[in-house]
Enzyme design. Structure first.
Site, PDB file in Angstrom:
ATOM      1  N   GLU A 178      25.335  49.606 -39.367  1.00 51.45           N
ATOM      2  CA  GLU A 178      25.034  48.722 -40.498  1.00 51.45           C
ATOM      3  C   GLU A 178      26.257  48.347 -41.315  1.00 51.45           C
ATOM      4  O   GLU A 178      26.273  47.314 -41.984  1.00 51.45           O
ATOM      5  CB  GLU A 178      23.986  49.391 -41.406  1.00 51.45           C
ATOM      6  CG  GLU A 178      24.516  50.362 -42.456  1.00 51.45           C
ATOM      7  CD  GLU A 178      25.246  51.565 -41.891  1.00 51.45           C
ATOM      8  OE1 GLU A 178      26.169  52.049 -42.569  1.00 51.45           O
ATOM      9  OE2 GLU A 178      24.909  52.025 -40.777  1.00 51.45           O
ATOM     10  N   LYS A 198      19.653  58.877 -37.728  1.00 51.68           N
ATOM     11  CA  LYS A 198      20.663  59.876 -37.417  1.00 51.68           C
ATOM     12  C   LYS A 198      20.015  61.241 -37.198  1.00 51.68           C
ATOM     13  O   LYS A 198      18.910  61.495 -37.675  1.00 51.68           O
ATOM     14  CB  LYS A 198      21.668  59.982 -38.572  1.00 51.68           C
ATOM     15  CG  LYS A 198      22.530  58.757 -38.788  1.00 51.68           C
ATOM     16  CD  LYS A 198      23.444  58.948 -39.979  1.00 51.68           C
ATOM     17  CE  LYS A 198      24.322  57.733 -40.213  1.00 51.68           C
ATOM     18  NZ  LYS A 198      25.325  57.568 -39.145  1.00 51.68           N
ATOM     19  N   ARG A 223      29.206  47.281 -40.521  1.00 51.92           N
ATOM     20  CA  ARG A 223      29.808  46.009 -40.114  1.00 51.92           C
ATOM     21  C   ARG A 223      28.952  44.816 -40.547  1.00 51.92           C
ATOM     22  O   ARG A 223      29.468  43.714 -40.730  1.00 51.92           O
ATOM     23  CB  ARG A 223      30.040  46.008 -38.603  1.00 51.92           C
ATOM     24  CG  ARG A 223      28.791  46.089 -37.759  1.00 51.92           C
ATOM     25  CD  ARG A 223      29.058  46.604 -36.356  1.00 51.92           C
ATOM     26  NE  ARG A 223      29.346  48.031 -36.350  1.00 51.92           N
ATOM     27  CZ  ARG A 223      29.656  48.715 -35.251  1.00 51.92           C
ATOM     28  NH1 ARG A 223      29.725  48.098 -34.073  1.00 51.92           N
ATOM     29  NH2 ARG A 223      29.899  50.006 -35.318  1.00 51.92           N
TER      30      ARG A 223
END
Length: 479
Positions: free
Chosen positions: A335, A263, A337
């Protein structure tokens, strides 16, 4: 903070000794001849009390009243939403003072929903997080008395509101904690502490047990962190064993760096909130223990960190989920899910009446709905309607989004049964379509709380959502 329900009319409220008295006034209010009514009439005549809903007028040491401060707050037509806004404004207006005892008085007998809204709003406006401060300035308000002219019949709804506040603040506590104060092991400890309460049991599975279950997707996310994963199983047994349970599944990523698909640095600290779904499940269970409804509920929390390491899962890796389906991980920052899909398969063993997963899943949902409503996905109309209704009743709103099969086209891949991401378009929906593949054996709903689980900016902090929605749904289903 302690809440009490008392029978007090305006005349009685005027005689109540307290640090602050909040009087909730609807546009239909007709002043009487008591001291408080006279004060209100004077404020209205002078134009000091605005007619706009949510506005408040603070008076210090008002003549003829026993309170140190009186706050006259306009609630418009008296709806739950208007009461909530007015109480928040009134509490914020006085909480900087030494207000330990607060009385909230309805000038007219309210409906149930506005009374509940007053309780939750008072708690929200006075909440303070202190866990990681060396010299914390704690919550000043210690006692809140909710006063109505006739409290008969209001006790059950009042108790429900207080339990919701307890659950919301427990969820806030854990979601607000920095990642080093809320590791998977510490989160499991919080769950175990709930097992000391009525009707609650807790089991915590570690890496070896999860491996034996074949949770390859969950393990793939966890393998980049030195903090070992935990799979938390909570049980609330309030009904007969034969009664099918509702399963609540909360995403428990205690810190999400994005993994190799890292990120941006800006606001990455907020990724401690990525376990807000798990925190909401803990909060609901605390509230259930307080209310003791005749239902059975299972709480599932797959918890780990998503970090970078030489062992981290890589874009393009293919893993095998507990269901046997293979997944190509095209983006390691998708991640949530992956941990949820294995937990959905695990939920099958309970033969549930319904499964609701709660996750800070997609930025796309934030773009679509902002911070007002959580995203709701379900192919089951009855379940979706029940959750929407629960959100409206609790002021913890959600909005149903589509699940057309065509949205799943982007999840196709040549290298596995399914990819973990599609394109950017419809990202919240394609994430839900991914989860739906693992939820075919029970009624299922997905709540994407990425936009509602916390606030940024000067008011940065967890909201405790959707504890109120989930609790309302469960209690309604218990009737």
């Amino acid at each position: 903070m302690n809440f009490e329900l008392e029978t007090l009319d305006l005349n009685g409220a005027a005689k109540e000794k307290c640090d602050a008295l909040i009087v909730l006034l609807a546009t239909s209010f007709k002043p009487g001849k008591d001291n408080l009514s006279i004060l209100v009439a004077q404020a209205l005549k002078a134009g000091d009390l605005e007619s706009q809903s949510g506005k408040a007028l603070v008076l210090y040491r008002p003549t003829g009243l026993a309170c140190a401060r009186a706050v006259l707050a306009n609630v418009g037509e008296g709806s739950a939403n208007e009461v909530s806004k007015a109480v928040k404004a009134a509490v914020l207006a006085v909480k900087a003072g030494n207000v330990k005892k607060l009385v909230i008085c309805f000038a007219a007998l309210p409906q149930e929903a506005p009374l509940r809204a007053a309780v939750t709003a008072a708690a929200e406006a006075s909440y303070v997080f202190t866990t990681t401060k060396s010299k914390p300035e704690g919550r000043v308000i210690q006692r809140v008395v909710v006063a109505v002219s006739n409290s008969s019949g209001f006790k059950p709804v009042f108790d429900r509101a207080v339990a919701a506040v307890t659950g919301i603040e427990f969820a806030k506590e854990w979601a607000n904690r920095p990642a080093n104060h809320a590791t998977p092991a510490l989160l499991a400890g919080a769950a175990r502490s709930l097992a000391k309460l009525a009707n609650i049991k807790c089991e915590v599975l570690g890496p070896k047990q999860v491996e034996r279950l074949g949770m390859g997707a969950f393990m793939a996310v966890a393998q980049g962190s030195e903090e070992p994963l935990r799979f938390i199983v909570l049980r609330y047994d309030g009904a007969q064993k034969s009664a099918a349970p509702t399963v609540l599944l909360g995403k428990g990523i205690t810190f999400d760096s994005g993994g190799i698909s890292i990120k941006p640095a800006a606001d990455m600290d907020e990724m401690k909130f990525d376990m807000s779904g798990a925190a909401s499940v803990l909060g609901v269970f605390l509230a259930l223990a307080q209310l003791k409804p005749a239902i059975n509920v299972i709480g599932l929390i797959p918890s780990c960190e998503n970090l970078l390491d030489g062992r981290s899962v890589k874009p393009g890796d293919v893993v095998t989920s507990m269901s046997g389906q293979t997944i190509e991980i095209l983006n390691t920052d998708a991640e949530g899910r992956l941990v949820l899909c294995d937990a959905l398969t695990y939920a099958e063993r309970f033969k549930p009446r319904a499964v609701v997963d709660i996750a800070t899943l997609t930025g796309a949902c934030v773009i679509a709905l902002g911070g007002v409503r959580s995203g709701l996905f379900s192919a089951d109309d009855q379940l979706a309607a029940a959750l929407v209704s629960a959100g409206e009743s609790s002021l913890d709103l959600c909005w149903r989004l589509p699940l057309d099969d065509d949205y799943a086209e982007g999840l196709k891949t040549s290298f596995a049964d399914v990819a973990n991401v599609a394109g950017r378009a419809g990202g919240a929906i394609t994430a839900a379509k991914f989860l739906q593949r693992f939820a075919g054996k029970f009624p299922w709903a997905h709540l994407d709380i990425a936009g509602t689980a916390w606030k940024s900016g000067t008011a940065k902090g967890a909201t405790g959502r959707p504890v109120a929605l989930l609790l309302e749904y469960l209690l309604t289903s218990a009737k």
